[in-house]
Motif scaffolding. Structure first.
Motif, PDB file in Angstrom:
ATOM      1  N   LEU A 370      41.766  48.753   0.323  1.00 43.18           N
ATOM      2  CA  LEU A 370      42.275  47.384   0.260  1.00 43.18           C
ATOM      3  C   LEU A 370      42.503  46.827   1.657  1.00 43.18           C
ATOM      4  CD1 LEU A 370      43.393  44.981  -1.324  1.00 43.18           C
ATOM      5  CD2 LEU A 370      45.589  46.168  -1.443  1.00 43.18           C
ATOM      6  N   ARG A 371      43.081  47.632   2.532  1.00 43.83           N
ATOM      7  CA  ARG A 371      43.313  47.183   3.910  1.00 43.83           C
ATOM      8  C   ARG A 371      42.005  46.795   4.592  1.00 43.83           C
ATOM      9  NH1 ARG A 371      43.947  51.831   8.011  1.00 43.83           N
ATOM     10  NH2 ARG A 371      41.698  51.677   7.687  1.00 43.83           N
ATOM     11  N   ASN A 372      40.984  47.628   4.460  1.00 40.84           N
ATOM     12  CA  ASN A 372      39.702  47.357   5.114  1.00 40.84           C
ATOM     13  C   ASN A 372      39.041  46.099   4.565  1.00 40.84           C
ATOM     14  OD1 ASN A 372      40.008  49.663   6.651  1.00 40.84           O
ATOM     15  ND2 ASN A 372      38.782  50.946   5.290  1.00 40.84           N
ATOM     16  N   ASN A 373      39.139  45.891   3.249  1.00 44.74           N
ATOM     17  CA  ASN A 373      38.519  44.703   2.671  1.00 44.74           C
ATOM     18  C   ASN A 373      39.286  43.433   3.017  1.00 44.74           C
ATOM     19  OD1 ASN A 373      36.072  45.259   0.741  1.00 44.74           O
ATOM     20  ND2 ASN A 373      37.463  46.992   0.456  1.00 44.74           N
ATOM     21  N   LEU A 374      40.603  43.537   3.148  1.00 46.14           N
ATOM     22  CA  LEU A 374      41.377  42.381   3.615  1.00 46.14           C
ATOM     23  C   LEU A 374      41.006  42.037   5.055  1.00 46.14           C
ATOM     24  CD1 LEU A 374      44.917  43.181   2.135  1.00 46.14           C
ATOM     25  CD2 LEU A 374      43.352  41.372   1.404  1.00 46.14           C
TER      26      LEU A 374
END
Length: 498
Positions: A370-374
């Motif tokens: 999730l962090r990487n996609n945000l």
């Protein structure tokens, strides 16, 4: 071997353990009851078919990631060419000083079909980055909305499940009561009337879980290696205990359960329990990019899926025939009746902690995804290092973990979130997104590099008819899930987790 972004590499077997841990969660504990209800024959066929469909879409994610790497390398080559031409205008290029891009192939001069060094899996390309490359503006917005809903929902479900499991272990057992109107305010311990309630224990367990698992989101998935290996052993031990005890009961008392071969009325419940028991697509890019030796990645991944399918079938078969009545959550069938038996008491507590062992490894992986996609949504990942430290290393990890913490702290009953996230958003993530990405990526790379450059990571299901089949299967999935949703509340068996 090129070094991937984000730290150390690991062997293909460690990578497969990561994928195994991500797929096999507590959702597997809902399979035996649904398996018995739909019949052992229909359930076996359905489970194998679902594994096949999930594997097919996993190969689509891998192929799309290789296409994204190819586009990145092609753009880098064009950049080097332009700068080389500018340098040639200033200074004559000599044969002893070849251009910087000489070691890279040019798609224009690729005659026959040859393996391409463009296509690789070395650079981690998250689903969000692939969507930015290959999807339209409207499709990208739909993609990010769906993926964020699914990942935020998963993190909320996992944190609530772990906290409730810890509460059940720590607090005294609640007496059998038919009408409990205020479950949250029941004292955690019988001796402490109203001093420390179950909801207090739940929130304390929730904060402890986030304090232990939350820091991993600030690092890369490789940093969870030893945590993955440890909890993988605990997970195998728990499943082996359940299967061994079921086999022991079969040998001692004979088959107590008599599941039919085929019962199509149980199909919606079976699908609701099993459809997302093979989900790993959202985190697959971050797991496979650090793997060393990816030449036979497709074969290794297929072996992982086969192992998981056999694992599920053994668990379901032994449970369906060993017990006359199966609880929706399989571990509840192993609560000992003789509390004086120390061994069974240990087994009871160990199985009660099963969600803690399984979800503690999946939580960091999903949070990092999730962090990487945000980051892909709000930042330019091609120049990520140019942003300040707080924006790169602090803001996005906090944004990834704080909303699930707040949601589950004030709302521990998230049954609706389980249903919506696991079923509807999960169908998009597992089926629609990989299919649309791979179709668009193939078209984009064919126009950019030409048909003569071969993607060695191309999915074996590359015919367009397979993509059409996935779309049809997606709509069948939605229909089956809707049928399970509209059943009478007393008949519905919503899985504990997706």
């Amino acid at each position: 071997m090129p070094v991937t972004e984000g730290g150390d590499q690991y062997s293909v077997w460690v990578g497969l353990i990561y994928i195994f841990n991500l797929i096999v969660g507590t959702g597997a504990l809902t399979i035996p009851a649904a398996f018995a209800r739909a019949g052992w024959g229909l359930s076996t066929i359905s489970l194998v078919f679902l594994a096949f469909m999930s594997f097919m879409n996993a190969t689509y994610v891998i192929e799309t990631m290789a296409c994204a790497n190819a586009v990145f390398k092609w753009k880098r080559l064009q950049f080097l060419k332009r700068h080389s031409i500018q340098d040639n205008e200033k200074s004559e290029q000599t044969t002893s000083n070849p251009p910087a891009y000489a070691d890279l192939e040019d798609p224009v001069v690729c005659g026959d079909s040859v393996p391409s060094c463009y296509y690789s899996l070395d650079k981690r390309m998250e689903l969000g980055e692939m969507a930015d490359l290959f999807l339209s503006k409207i499709a990208r917005k739909m993609f990010y909305c769906t993926l964020c809903v699914y990942l935020y929902g998963d993190l909320s479900i996992y944190s609530a499940a772990v906290s409730k499991s810890l509460t059940d272990v720590v607090c005294s057992k609640v007496p059998s009561m038919t009408n409990i109107t205020d479950w949250d305010n029941i004292p955690c311990f019988h001796a402490s009337e109203g001093a420390f309630t179950r909801i207090d224990c739940y929130r304390m367990a929730l904060l402890t879980f986030f304090a232990a698992m939350g820091p991993f989101v600030f690092f890369n998935v490789q940093k969870t290696k030893y945590l993955q290996l440890f909890t993988s052993g605990m997970r195998w031990l728990a499943f082996v205990i359940m299967m061994s005890m079921a086999i022991h009961l079969l040998i001692k008392h004979g088959p107590q359960g008599r599941p039919p071969a085929f019962d199509f009325t149980g199909m919606p419940t079976l699908f609701a329990a099993c459809a997302y028991s093979f989900m790993c697509h959202h985190s697959l890019p971050g797991l496979i990019s650090p793997i060393r030796g990816k030449s036979h990645l497709g074969l290794h991944l297929s072996l992982d899926y086969m192992l998981i399918s056999i694992f599920y079938l053994l668990l379901a078969f032994t449970g369906a025939f060993a017990f006359a009545n199966l609880n929706d959550l399989y571990t509840l069938n192993f609560v000992p009746t003789d509390n004086e038996n120390i061994f069974l008491e240990i087994v009871e507590y160990f199985l009660a902690l099963f969600p803690v062992f399984t979800l503690s490894t999946s939580f960091p992986i999903i949070a990092i995804t999730l962090r990487n996609n945000l980051q892909s949504l709000f930042l330019d990942t091609s120049r990520l290092e140019s942003y300040n430290f707080a924006l790169r290393k602090l803001i996005f990890p906090i944004v990834a973990v704080v909303p699930p913490l707040l949601l589950t702290y004030f709302l521990e009953d998230i049954s609706f979130l389980i249903e919506f996230t696991g079923f509807y958003a999960g169908a998009w993530v597992q089926y629609l997104i990989p299919t649309f990405l791979v179709v668009s990526a193939r078209r984009h790379c064919a126009n950019l590099l030409g048909l003569g450059v071969v993607n060695k990571y191309k999915s074996p299901f590359s015919n367009v008819s397979w993509a059409v089949f996935v779309l049809l299967w997606f709509f069948i999935c939605i229909i089956l899930v809707a049928l399970n949703t509209i059943q009478k509340p007393s008949d519905r068996k919503i899985p504990y987790l997706p």
